[in-house]
Design an enzyme around this catalytic site. Structure first.
Site, mmCIF file in Angstrom:
data_model
loop_
_atom_site.group_PDB
_atom_site.id
_atom_site.type_symbol
_atom_site.label_atom_id
_atom_site.label_comp_id
_atom_site.label_asym_id
_atom_site.label_seq_id
_atom_site.Cartn_x
_atom_site.Cartn_y
_atom_site.Cartn_z
ATOM 1 N N TRP A 11 0.814 -1.225 0.000
ATOM 2 C CA TRP A 11 0.000 0.000 0.000
ATOM 3 C C TRP A 11 0.846 1.274 0.000
ATOM 4 O O TRP A 11 0.316 2.371 -0.117
ATOM 5 C CB TRP A 11 -0.936 0.016 1.208
ATOM 6 C CG TRP A 11 -1.994 -1.056 1.189
ATOM 7 C CD1 TRP A 11 -2.174 -2.037 0.246
ATOM 8 C CD2 TRP A 11 -3.031 -1.253 2.163
ATOM 9 N NE1 TRP A 11 -3.252 -2.824 0.568
ATOM 10 C CE2 TRP A 11 -3.790 -2.364 1.745
ATOM 11 C CE3 TRP A 11 -3.378 -0.608 3.345
ATOM 12 C CZ2 TRP A 11 -4.899 -2.838 2.478
ATOM 13 C CZ3 TRP A 11 -4.470 -1.069 4.071
ATOM 14 C CH2 TRP A 11 -5.223 -2.174 3.635
ATOM 15 N N LYS A 12 2.160 1.131 0.205
ATOM 16 C CA LYS A 12 3.066 2.303 0.264
ATOM 17 C C LYS A 12 2.530 3.311 1.294
ATOM 18 O O LYS A 12 2.004 2.900 2.321
ATOM 19 C CB LYS A 12 3.236 2.896 -1.133
ATOM 20 C CG LYS A 12 3.619 1.805 -2.153
ATOM 21 C CD LYS A 12 4.086 2.300 -3.476
ATOM 22 C CE LYS A 12 4.443 1.098 -4.356
ATOM 23 N NZ LYS A 12 5.011 1.450 -5.626
ATOM 24 N N HIS A 99 12.687 -2.706 -1.128
ATOM 25 C CA HIS A 99 11.867 -2.156 -2.224
ATOM 26 C C HIS A 99 12.669 -1.072 -2.946
ATOM 27 O O HIS A 99 13.433 -0.337 -2.321
ATOM 28 C CB HIS A 99 10.564 -1.579 -1.670
ATOM 29 C CG HIS A 99 9.591 -1.237 -2.760
ATOM 30 N ND1 HIS A 99 9.687 -0.061 -3.469
ATOM 31 C CD2 HIS A 99 8.563 -1.932 -3.290
ATOM 32 C CE1 HIS A 99 8.730 -0.056 -4.390
ATOM 33 N NE2 HIS A 99 8.028 -1.170 -4.296
ATOM 34 N N GLU A 101 11.944 1.739 -3.960
ATOM 35 C CA GLU A 101 11.770 3.104 -3.423
ATOM 36 C C GLU A 101 12.640 3.323 -2.190
ATOM 37 O O GLU A 101 13.118 4.433 -1.948
ATOM 38 C CB GLU A 101 10.276 3.356 -3.133
ATOM 39 C CG GLU A 101 9.493 3.518 -4.435
ATOM 40 C CD GLU A 101 8.040 3.060 -4.397
ATOM 41 O OE1 GLU A 101 7.478 2.900 -3.300
ATOM 42 O OE2 GLU A 101 7.470 2.853 -5.495
ATOM 43 N N GLU A 171 11.072 -6.905 -9.340
ATOM 44 C CA GLU A 171 10.346 -5.697 -9.714
ATOM 45 C C GLU A 171 11.231 -4.825 -10.591
ATOM 46 O O GLU A 171 12.063 -4.058 -10.065
ATOM 47 C CB GLU A 171 9.943 -4.915 -8.464
ATOM 48 C CG GLU A 171 9.026 -5.681 -7.532
ATOM 49 C CD GLU A 171 8.171 -4.753 -6.685
ATOM 50 O OE1 GLU A 171 6.957 -4.790 -6.828
ATOM 51 O OE2 GLU A 171 8.739 -3.970 -5.904
ATOM 52 N N GLY A 177 4.726 1.555 -11.018
ATOM 53 C CA GLY A 177 3.908 2.774 -11.015
ATOM 54 C C GLY A 177 3.904 3.512 -12.341
ATOM 55 O O GLY A 177 3.465 4.653 -12.414
ATOM 56 N N SER A 217 3.310 -2.686 -12.080
ATOM 57 C CA SER A 217 2.097 -2.469 -12.887
ATOM 58 C C SER A 217 1.316 -3.754 -13.158
ATOM 59 O O SER A 217 0.716 -3.891 -14.220
ATOM 60 C CB SER A 217 2.447 -1.752 -14.199
ATOM 61 O OG SER A 217 3.013 -0.476 -13.922
ATOM 62 N N GLY A 238 1.182 -2.781 -6.313
ATOM 63 C CA GLY A 238 1.104 -1.436 -5.738
ATOM 64 C C GLY A 238 -0.268 -0.833 -5.991
ATOM 65 O O GLY A 238 -1.235 -1.107 -5.280
ATOM 66 N N GLY A 239 -0.369 -0.038 -7.032
ATOM 67 C CA GLY A 239 -1.591 0.717 -7.332
ATOM 68 C C GLY A 239 -2.875 -0.114 -7.290
ATOM 69 O O GLY A 239 -3.867 0.293 -6.664
#
Ligand code: PGA
Length: 254
Positions: A11-12, A99, A101, A171, A177, A217, A238-239
């Site tokens: 969910w970040k 991750h 990020e 990933e 994203g 994605s 993610g999204g």
């Protein structure tokens, strides 16, 4: 081959506590009517939501709960950090380590990630270790070397037994994203390569058993084809994990 498909929603830094509890509750209700004999669903909200979500969905139900990161020490003067001991006490079963990020915005190196993996495993958490190349690394054709170095560095001194509690997530950074998903063939090529690296280091039993998720994605529209590849054992989403309907549709595709 009977590897379980593991679908995890990262969910970040999205959702408030109340919105997160509502989302997890909706996902959990959706799971009640599904056959989960060969799949596992996990939500990975911000730390602050973990306790409330476990209270809402139950500690030993269908829905696993994890965290997005942890510190490499059990405790100490590390303002703003979270200990794996606390995560475990809150009821988390999983933790994402590495991750892209975190690597990009918090300068997390392989050496640090290796220490975090060891700390998380020591508390009995299952680690989802993320690896993957950037666009420029793929364009310069160094992606295999990059992934090999991430596996080697991150898993240094991790024992064969400890590998039972590790999930890998491939990933490609250029697919996260961006809406640009790796093609099933592109992803399968890397997943097969990763399984080969695990085979060389830990032997066939570990390589056959380990779950290698794809992330970047993944959506209801592309999930079935990705998840039908022989070496793709799940997804890190993610999204599309922020909408119960989409997340459940990906679980259905697994
Ligand atoms: P995405 O994110 O599905 O929004 O691309 C995946 C991830 O960062 O784990």
């Amino acid at each position: 081959m009977t590897r379980k498909k593991i679908i995890a929603g990262n969910w970040k830094m999205f959702t408030t506590v109340s919105a997160g509890v509502a989302l997890a509750t909706e996902i959990n209700m959706g799971l009640q009517t599904r056959d989960l004999s060969n799949k596992k669903a996990i939500v990975i909200p911000p730390y602050t939501h973990i306790h409330a979500i476990i209270n809402a969905v139950g500690a030993n139900g269908n829905l696993g709960v994890g965290a997005q990161n942890c510190h490499q020490q059990k405790e100490g003067a590390y303002t703003g950090e979270i200990s794996p001991v606390t995560l475990k006490e809150m009821g988390a079963s999983y933790v994402i380590i590495g991750h892209s990020e975190r690597r990009q915005y918090f300068n997390e190196t392989e050496e640090l990630l290796n220490a975090k993996i060891k700390a998380a495993l020591a508390e009995g958490l299952t680690v989802i270790y993320c690896i993957g190349e950037t666009l420029s690394q793929r364009e310069s054709d160094t992606h295999f070397a990059v992934i090999e170095a991430q596996i080697k560095g991150g898993l240094e001194d991790i024992s064969t037994e400890e590998m039972n509690n590790i999930i890998l997530a491939y990933e490609p950074v250029w697919a996260i994203g961006t809406g640009k998903v790796a093609s099933p063939a592109q992803a399968q090529e890397i997943h097969q390569f990763i399984r080969g690296l695990i085979n060389a280091k830990y032997g066939n039993a570990v390589a056959k058993n380990i779950c290698i998720q794809y992330g970047g994605s993944m959506k209801p529209e592309n999930a079935a084809e990705l998840l039908s590849q022989p070496d793709i054992d799940g997804g890190l989403i993610g999204g599309a994990a922020l909408k119960a309907e989409q997340f459940l549709a990906i679980i259905d595709a697994a």
